[in-house]
Design an enzyme around this catalytic site. Structure first.
Site, PDB file in Angstrom:
ATOM      1  N   HIS A  49     -51.009 -97.274 -30.259  1.00  0.00           N
ATOM      2  CA  HIS A  49     -51.797 -98.477 -29.967  1.00  0.00           C
ATOM      3  C   HIS A  49     -51.457 -99.113 -28.625  1.00  0.00           C
ATOM      4  O   HIS A  49     -52.172-100.000 -28.168  1.00  0.00           O
ATOM      5  CB  HIS A  49     -51.620 -99.502 -31.084  1.00  0.00           C
ATOM      6  CG  HIS A  49     -52.258 -99.100 -32.376  1.00  0.00           C
ATOM      7  ND1 HIS A  49     -53.624 -98.964 -32.531  1.00  0.00           N
ATOM      8  CD2 HIS A  49     -51.724 -98.783 -33.585  1.00  0.00           C
ATOM      9  CE1 HIS A  49     -53.900 -98.598 -33.770  1.00  0.00           C
ATOM     10  NE2 HIS A  49     -52.762 -98.472 -34.429  1.00  0.00           N
ATOM     11  N   ARG A  78     -43.740 -92.989 -31.212  1.00  0.00           N
ATOM     12  CA  ARG A  78     -44.901 -92.735 -32.069  1.00  0.00           C
ATOM     13  C   ARG A  78     -46.036 -92.164 -31.218  1.00  0.00           C
ATOM     14  O   ARG A  78     -46.542 -92.844 -30.324  1.00  0.00           O
ATOM     15  CB  ARG A  78     -45.367 -94.006 -32.767  1.00  0.00           C
ATOM     16  CG  ARG A  78     -46.574 -93.752 -33.668  1.00  0.00           C
ATOM     17  CD  ARG A  78     -46.874 -94.877 -34.623  1.00  0.00           C
ATOM     18  NE  ARG A  78     -47.405 -96.073 -33.976  1.00  0.00           N
ATOM     19  CZ  ARG A  78     -47.913 -97.113 -34.648  1.00  0.00           C
ATOM     20  NH1 ARG A  78     -47.923 -97.092 -35.974  1.00  0.00           N
ATOM     21  NH2 ARG A  78     -48.367 -98.163 -34.008  1.00  0.00           N
ATOM     22  N   ASP A  92     -40.172 -82.014 -25.115  1.00  0.00           N
ATOM     23  CA  ASP A  92     -39.670 -81.491 -23.847  1.00  0.00           C
ATOM     24  C   ASP A  92     -39.195 -82.590 -22.896  1.00  0.00           C
ATOM     25  O   ASP A  92     -38.312 -82.348 -22.059  1.00  0.00           O
ATOM     26  CB  ASP A  92     -40.741 -80.632 -23.158  1.00  0.00           C
ATOM     27  CG  ASP A  92     -40.839 -79.226 -23.740  1.00  0.00           C
ATOM     28  OD1 ASP A  92     -39.972 -78.876 -24.568  1.00  0.00           O
ATOM     29  OD2 ASP A  92     -41.781 -78.496 -23.387  1.00  0.00           O
ATOM     30  N   GLU A 157     -50.031 -94.581 -44.668  1.00  0.00           N
ATOM     31  CA  GLU A 157     -50.708 -95.861 -44.474  1.00  0.00           C
ATOM     32  C   GLU A 157     -52.159 -95.873 -44.927  1.00  0.00           C
ATOM     33  O   GLU A 157     -52.926 -96.760 -44.540  1.00  0.00           O
ATOM     34  CB  GLU A 157     -50.630 -96.251 -42.994  1.00  0.00           C
ATOM     35  CG  GLU A 157     -51.057 -95.153 -42.035  1.00  0.00           C
ATOM     36  CD  GLU A 157     -50.774 -95.484 -40.589  1.00  0.00           C
ATOM     37  OE1 GLU A 157     -50.715 -96.680 -40.248  1.00  0.00           O
ATOM     38  OE2 GLU A 157     -50.623 -94.546 -39.781  1.00  0.00           O
ATOM     39  N   ASP A 183     -52.549-101.017 -42.007  1.00  0.00           N
ATOM     40  CA  ASP A 183     -53.546-100.006 -42.353  1.00  0.00           C
ATOM     41  C   ASP A 183     -53.637 -99.811 -43.856  1.00  0.00           C
ATOM     42  O   ASP A 183     -54.733 -99.606 -44.396  1.00  0.00           O
ATOM     43  CB  ASP A 183     -53.204 -98.684 -41.666  1.00  0.00           C
ATOM     44  CG  ASP A 183     -53.694 -98.630 -40.234  1.00  0.00           C
ATOM     45  OD1 ASP A 183     -54.916 -98.581 -40.028  1.00  0.00           O
ATOM     46  OD2 ASP A 183     -52.861 -98.650 -39.316  1.00  0.00           O
TER      47      ASP A 183
END
Length: 272
Positions: A49, A78, A92, A157, A183
């Site tokens: 977000h 996230r 990586d 969620e 959510d």
């Protein structure tokens, strides 16, 4: 040669410790470094977000890194979705702990586990000579040691994830389950009201199942009273605030001391 960084966040979760975190949504390395000095156990860099890219996440990892040796500010990232190619890029650049949103099935969770591990245990692409994670092949035996340092947190969620929580939490390689109250409440028909009894019962159900499987349990709740309630209930990794919300609330509070028409912030106390 260099030694591989030990994922102390993962170690602490497996030791059933309680870790207090802060959400980072400003997508800025300077603010991330500032917050890394405060003492939160973990910092969540949000790529779902917040306006983050691979490059801005890398910059924040670099700004946080000097403070990790003090035993706090361990970064968790996230991604916007659980895409194997994107996960490869995140790993990586040095990410060891991922919190993946919208995990709905055990099959999805198994693919995420596979995406985080080199063959033959998984499908992570081998390109360590180009990777910050291996210090550009300067970490001795990186390819053989990296898998055990990976930490996967599955975010449950929605209704499908709720219905499949037993199977998701049973997947080997899933280190923890993270509950998204906003959510989840929307999915259950109570958008903006995570305190609704049906939502709270769903949260407690996920918590009971997760704990019964021996997995770590996490949540983001910016209301101190509720956050403490979840900690007391055995949640292991609890984010208690968001940098954007803290800035808005503090800025409005300060201005309100000088302008009578400024109303206190009404930011949601539970998000994501």
């Amino acid at each position: 040669m260099h030694s591989i960084p030990i994922n102390q966040f993962k170690m602490a979760l497996h030791q059933d410790k309680t870790l207090i975190g802060l959400w980072l949504g400003l997508a800025n390395s300077y603010s991330s470094e500032l917050l890394a000095t405060i003492g939160y156990d973990w910092l969540l860099i949000d790529g779902e977000h917040a306006p983050n890219s691979i490059s801005t996440i890398l910059q924040q990892l670099q700004s946080i890194a000097p403070y990790q040796h003090k035993g706090y500010s361990f970064p968790v990232v996230r991604p916007p979705l659980g895409d194997s190619a994107l996960i490869k890029q995140y790993l990586d650049i040095g990410v060891q702990s991922l919190l993946v949103p919208m995990v709905e099935t055990a099959e999805q969770a198994k693919l995420l586990v596979s995406s985080m591990h080199y063959p033959p245990d998984g499908i992570r692409g081998v390109g360590s000579a180009l990777a910050r994670a291996s210090l550009w092949s300067q970490i001795d035996e990186y390819l053989n040691l990296a898998n055990e340092q990976m930490c996967l947190l599955a975010q449950v969620e929605n209704v499908e994830g709720l219905n499949n929580i037993d199977e998701i939490a049973s997947v080997a390689g899933v280190d923890g389950i993270f509950i998204g109250p906003a959510d989840l409440s929307a999915a259950l028909g109570h958008r903006g009201n995570p305190q609704h009894p049906e939502v709270q019962e769903a949260i407690l159900h996920i918590a009971r199942v997760t704990k019964s499987k021996g997995k770590a349990l996490g949540i983001l709740y910016a209301d101190p009273k509720m956050a403490k309630t979840y900690i007391d209930a055995g949640f292991n990794f609890v984010a208690v605030g968001v940098d954007t919300s803290l800035l808005v609330k503090s800025a409005k509070s300060l201005l309100g001391q000088f302008k009578s028409d400024i109303k206190p912030s009404t930011i949601q106390t539970s998000i994501y």
